[in-house]
Design a protein around this motif. Structure first.
Motif, short mmCIF file in Angstrom:
data_model
loop_
_atom_site.label_atom_id
_atom_site.label_comp_id
_atom_site.label_asym_id
_atom_site.label_seq_id
_atom_site.Cartn_x
_atom_site.Cartn_y
_atom_site.Cartn_z
N GLU A 163 0.83 -1.21 0.00
CA GLU A 163 0.00 0.00 0.00
C GLU A 163 0.86 1.26 0.00
OE1 GLU A 163 -0.36 -2.60 1.91
OE2 GLU A 163 -2.30 -3.41 1.22
N GLN A 164 1.97 1.21 0.74
CA GLN A 164 2.86 2.37 0.80
C GLN A 164 3.53 2.61 -0.55
OE1 GLN A 164 5.99 1.91 3.71
NE2 GLN A 164 7.13 3.69 2.96
N ILE A 165 4.00 1.53 -1.19
CA ILE A 165 4.66 1.66 -2.51
C ILE A 165 3.66 2.13 -3.55
CG2 ILE A 165 5.97 0.44 -4.29
CD1 ILE A 165 7.40 0.78 -1.61
N ASN A 166 2.45 1.59 -3.50
CA ASN A 166 1.42 1.98 -4.46
C ASN A 166 1.11 3.46 -4.33
OD1 ASN A 166 -0.74 1.61 -6.40
ND2 ASN A 166 -2.15 1.70 -4.67
N ALA A 167 0.95 3.93 -3.10
CA ALA A 167 0.63 5.35 -2.87
C ALA A 167 1.75 6.25 -3.36
CB ALA A 167 0.35 5.58 -1.38
N GLN A 168 2.99 5.79 -3.24
CA GLN A 168 4.14 6.62 -3.58
C GLN A 168 4.43 6.61 -5.09
OE1 GLN A 168 7.62 5.80 -1.23
NE2 GLN A 168 8.98 6.97 -2.58
N TYR A 169 4.25 5.46 -5.74
CA TYR A 169 4.73 5.32 -7.11
C TYR A 169 3.63 5.36 -8.18
CZ TYR A 169 9.44 4.13 -5.55
OH TYR A 169 10.70 4.18 -5.01
N SER A 170 2.43 4.85 -7.89
CA SER A 170 1.39 4.78 -8.93
C SER A 170 0.92 6.17 -9.33
CB SER A 170 0.19 3.95 -8.46
OG SER A 170 0.49 2.58 -8.50
N SER A 171 0.61 6.33 -10.60
CA SER A 171 0.07 7.60 -11.11
C SER A 171 -1.37 7.76 -10.65
CB SER A 171 0.13 7.62 -12.64
OG SER A 171 1.46 7.41 -13.09
N SER A 172 -1.87 8.99 -10.76
CA SER A 172 -3.25 9.29 -10.37
C SER A 172 -4.01 9.84 -11.55
CB SER A 172 -3.28 10.31 -9.23
OG SER A 172 -2.68 9.78 -8.07
N ARG A 173 -5.32 9.55 -11.57
CA ARG A 173 -6.20 10.11 -12.59
C ARG A 173 -7.44 10.64 -11.91
NH1 ARG A 173 -7.89 6.13 -17.28
NH2 ARG A 173 -8.68 4.99 -15.45
N ASN A 174 -7.72 11.91 -12.12
CA ASN A 174 -8.86 12.57 -11.47
C ASN A 174 -8.81 12.40 -9.95
OD1 ASN A 174 -9.89 13.27 -14.02
ND2 ASN A 174 -10.97 11.31 -14.17
N GLY A 175 -7.59 12.45 -9.41
CA GLY A 175 -7.41 12.35 -7.98
C GLY A 175 -7.47 10.94 -7.44
N GLN A 176 -7.66 9.93 -8.31
CA GLN A 176 -7.76 8.55 -7.87
C GLN A 176 -6.48 7.80 -8.24
OE1 GLN A 176 -10.42 7.09 -6.16
NE2 GLN A 176 -11.15 9.21 -6.00
N ASN A 177 -5.96 7.02 -7.29
CA ASN A 177 -4.76 6.22 -7.54
C ASN A 177 -5.07 5.15 -8.59
OD1 ASN A 177 -2.70 4.08 -7.16
ND2 ASN A 177 -1.99 5.44 -5.53
N MET A 178 -4.22 5.04 -9.62
CA MET A 178 -4.48 4.10 -10.72
C MET A 178 -4.02 2.68 -10.40
SD MET A 178 -3.43 6.59 -13.92
CE MET A 178 -3.82 5.40 -15.19
N GLY A 179 -3.21 2.51 -9.37
CA GLY A 179 -2.78 1.19 -8.97
C GLY A 179 -3.65 0.64 -7.87
N GLY A 180 -3.18 -0.45 -7.22
CA GLY A 180 -3.90 -0.99 -6.09
C GLY A 180 -4.46 -2.37 -6.35
N SER A 181 -5.37 -2.79 -5.48
CA SER A 181 -5.96 -4.12 -5.56
C SER A 181 -6.95 -4.19 -6.72
CB SER A 181 -6.66 -4.45 -4.25
OG SER A 181 -7.25 -5.73 -4.31
N LEU A 182 -6.94 -5.32 -7.43
CA LEU A 182 -7.84 -5.53 -8.56
C LEU A 182 -8.90 -6.56 -8.19
CD1 LEU A 182 -5.12 -5.75 -11.34
CD2 LEU A 182 -6.75 -3.88 -11.04
N PRO A 183 -10.07 -6.52 -8.85
CA PRO A 183 -11.06 -7.58 -8.62
C PRO A 183 -10.55 -8.91 -9.17
CG PRO A 183 -11.72 -6.19 -10.44
CD PRO A 183 -10.52 -5.53 -9.83
N TRP A 184 -11.24 -9.98 -8.85
CA TRP A 184 -10.87 -11.27 -9.43
C TRP A 184 -10.91 -11.18 -10.95
CZ3 TRP A 184 -8.86 -15.39 -6.99
CH2 TRP A 184 -9.00 -15.46 -5.60
N LEU A 185 -9.88 -11.69 -11.58
CA LEU A 185 -9.76 -11.63 -13.03
C LEU A 185 -9.69 -13.03 -13.61
CD1 LEU A 185 -6.98 -8.89 -13.28
CD2 LEU A 185 -9.42 -8.55 -13.65
#
Length: 643
Positions: A163-185
């Motif tokens: 969570e810390q790495i995601n918050a620091q490195y992932s880009s944002s779109r419209n204020g929302q973090n683009m990385g993180g947990s995904l639904p079942w795929l």
């Protein structure tokens, strides 16, 4: 002893059947140009014509037709039809496109479906870091995104919190973090490169950086499980409100169900989903990967399908009560494959286009873009931007360097420049884009697709040869049977004079069909003619009018059947014609008369065609010594079918 006897008898029966088959296949049923035609050849060509099976009468009918076909091909070869430039060009176009289709049907579709089928058995839970130059102001290009992704991956490998790495490195779109947990795929629910990387991981493993159209991903696979089957789902839906009204309503609905009211009745009365309320609330098959919010899918997939309905719950859409109508199941593995095949054909996983095939071939044969040489090429071309591409030359250090490798064949900077001069010689250097290089790769493989296909699938040669034979047969048939340019005019004239009463025009109407989009414009046209003006002047004087004229055909169907009973100079009532308003205007009734030879020419050509074909085939039969033997054909057929 009994078993041995039965086994021996079975072998004898099989052996005698095979011998009968082989003996039948070798029987000569015809001859052309000194070459025998076997029963087996006849059968094969009959089945190649699109038939699934045959009987004796069909083979007897087919035998002379096949021998005539063989004779036409021999004559076409003698006359040089196979060397006609237009035929060769059409054959080349066909062979190239057929090559793409052959790869798709013979290899790509089965190959990719096998992977799709295996992946479809599982669902995967993953998280990812996503770094996108399109949405991150601190990153200019993919190289910088890749560098940042490698740094993030290393920190994950070192044990830093995701969570810390995601918050620091992932880009944002419209204020929302683009990385993180995904639904079942599962298979087919995400883009190809991401899916390939995901399915290559073990639980807990972290991927190398993966490039997609969204940016650079670092993926961590959390869990793998067998796929939960899709569920046919019905719901009662209540839109959310700012106060507690919606929540109160959904629990009133729930109470009505608990009191024993029928599901369909309650849906119809209470559901606020107008698209489903009159079909028992059916929203179709739901599974992970369908286009709904993850929390909504979770509620459905975690519900016990044996329950009559769920308790009310809230989703991002509003309030729901869910009923599972059925859980997808298959009677056999084969039926499951059929269902998946249909899904597969309708996903981006498989596309029937040339670019899709080319991309597959690049992976299949292996290719390598030499980015450093390509960069030097592009930098050099852009810095001299005021010159046409056709006047551009490269320094030796770039022209002789390998810029691309495909299937272990190297292509130099000069090869790429030659392509640009041929395809974009009239463009200026400052117009250059990387897309030109992508087009070069497409063109390079497109020019080699036929040879690649023949090398990989030697049997494809027969398909292209058959198409060439078809082109040749069409052309020689046209020249000898159908064309007006090669017909014996004297024979047509003789047919005309001997049967002149067959070539007549019956009594017929000379009329104008007048149509318009509007009644007012049509009425203006009628008034224009009634005022003494020629109907031939309508289009130049009245806007919005269309006019068709005929004086050669006799029509018996409405509305034209009215014409012969009309008075010259009169109109029909208004009627509808091809979504327009229309009237017919009768100029005069023309008397019956004999057609001139020129007027009758097309009809004469059609009438003479059977005689023309018979004369041609008689010449071919004599020239190539065509003969057939129906007795031997019957003998071969009976031998083949003797059991």
């Amino acid at each position: 002893m009994l078993l041995r006897f039965i086994f021996t008898c079975t072998l004898l029966l099989i052996s005698s059947s095979l011998y009968a088959q082989n003996d039948a296949d070798d029987i000569l049923v015809g001859e052309i140009n000194g070459e025998g035609v076997t029963y087996n050849e006849l059968k094969d060509n009959f089945l190649n014509s699109g038939k699934q099976e045959y009987n004796l009468d069909e083979l007897k009918e087919f035998l002379p037709l096949y021998l005539n076909y063989r004779a036409k091909l021999l004559d076409a070869k003698r006359l040089g039809y196979y060397d006609v430039e237009s035929i060769q060009e059409e054959h080349e176009l066909y062979s190239k496109q057929a090559s793409y289709n052959y790869w798709l049907d013979q290899q790509i579709r089965p190959d990719l479906f096998e992977k799709y089928f295996e992946r479809s058995k599982y669902e995967l839970k993953a998280s990812h870091i996503l770094i996108s130059p399109n949405f991150d102001q601190n990153i200019d290009n993919l190289d910088q995104a890749l560098e940042k992704a490698l740094e993030a991956r290393q920190r994950l490998l070192n044990g830093d919190e995701f969570e810390q790495i995601n918050a620091q490195y992932s880009s944002s779109r419209n204020g929302q973090n683009m990385g993180g947990s995904l639904p079942w795929l599962s298979v087919g629910t995400t883009v190809g490169p991401f899916e390939d990387a995901l399915y290559s991981l073990e639980e807990g493993e972290i991927s190398e950086p993966v490039e997609t159209q969204f940016g650079i991903h670092v993926i961590r696979l959390e869990e793998i499980r067998e796929k939960v089957p899709p569920r046919r789902t019905q719901h009662i839906f209540v839109r959310p409100t700012r106060d507690s009204t919606a929540q109160i309503k959904v629990y009133e609905v729930y109470k009505a169900l608990q009191e024993g009211r029928q599901w369909k009745e309650v849906v119809s009365e209470y559901s606020e989903d107008e698209t489903t309320k009159f079909k028992a609330g059916d929203i179709g098959w739901i599974s992970y990967g369908t286009n709904y919010a993850a929390s909504f899918i979770d509620n459905i997939m975690n519900l016990n399908p044996e329950k009559a309905y769920s308790e009310p719950f809230r989703s991002p859409y509003g309030y729901h009560i869910i009923r599972i109508d059925s859980v997808q199941s298959f009677s056999s593995e084969e039926s499951r494959k059929e269902q998946l095949q249909e899904e597969f054909d309708n996903t981006p996983y498989f596309k029937r286009n040339n670019t899709f095939v080319i991309n597959y071939l690049r992976d299949y044969y292996g290719d390598d873009i030499k980015n450093s040489v390509l960069g030097d090429f592009e930098n050099y071309i852009i810095t001299q931007d005021s010159v046409l591409i056709s006047e551009f030359d490269l320094p030796e250090s770039i022209s002789s360097s390998i810029i691309y490798t495909f299937n272990e064949v190297n292509f130099s900077g000069n090869d790429y420049l030659d392509y640009l001069k041929e395809s974009r010689g009239d463009r200026y250097r400052f117009q250059y884009t990387r897309q030109w290089f992508n087009n070069y790769l497409q063109d390079l493989i497109d020019k080699r697709i036929l040879n690649l296909t023949l090398d990989e699938f030697p049997e494809f040669q027969e398909q292209t040869d058959n198409y060439m034979d078809g082109l040749v047969i069409y052309q020689i048939n046209n020249d000898y049977m159908w064309s007006g340019e090669t017909v014996d005019i004297n024979e047509l004239l003789k047919l005309y004079l001997n049967n002149i009463n067959n070539y007549r025009l019956e009594e017929r109407a000379y009329y104008h069909l007048i149509t318009s989009q509007t009644d007012s414009a049509l009425q203006k046209g009628v008034n224009f003619i009634n005022d003494g003006n020629s109907p031939d002047s309508l289009r130049s004087n009245i806007s919005g009018i269309a006019v068709n004229i005929d004086s050669t055909n006799t029509f018996t169907e409405p509305p034209f059947d009215r014409l012969l009973s009309m008075e010259p100079g009169s109109f029909t009532d208004t009627f509808s014609y091809r979504n327009r308003v229309a009237v017919l205007y009768l100029n005069e009734i023309l008397p019956s008369r004999t057609l001139s030879f020129e007027e009758a020419f097309d009809r004469l050509l059609t009438d003479y065609q059977p005689t023309r074909e018979r004369i041609w085939l008689e010449r071919l039969k004599e020239k190539y010594n065509i003969s057939f033997n129906m007795t031997r054909l019957e003998e071969a057929y009976n031998l083949e079918n003797s059991r």
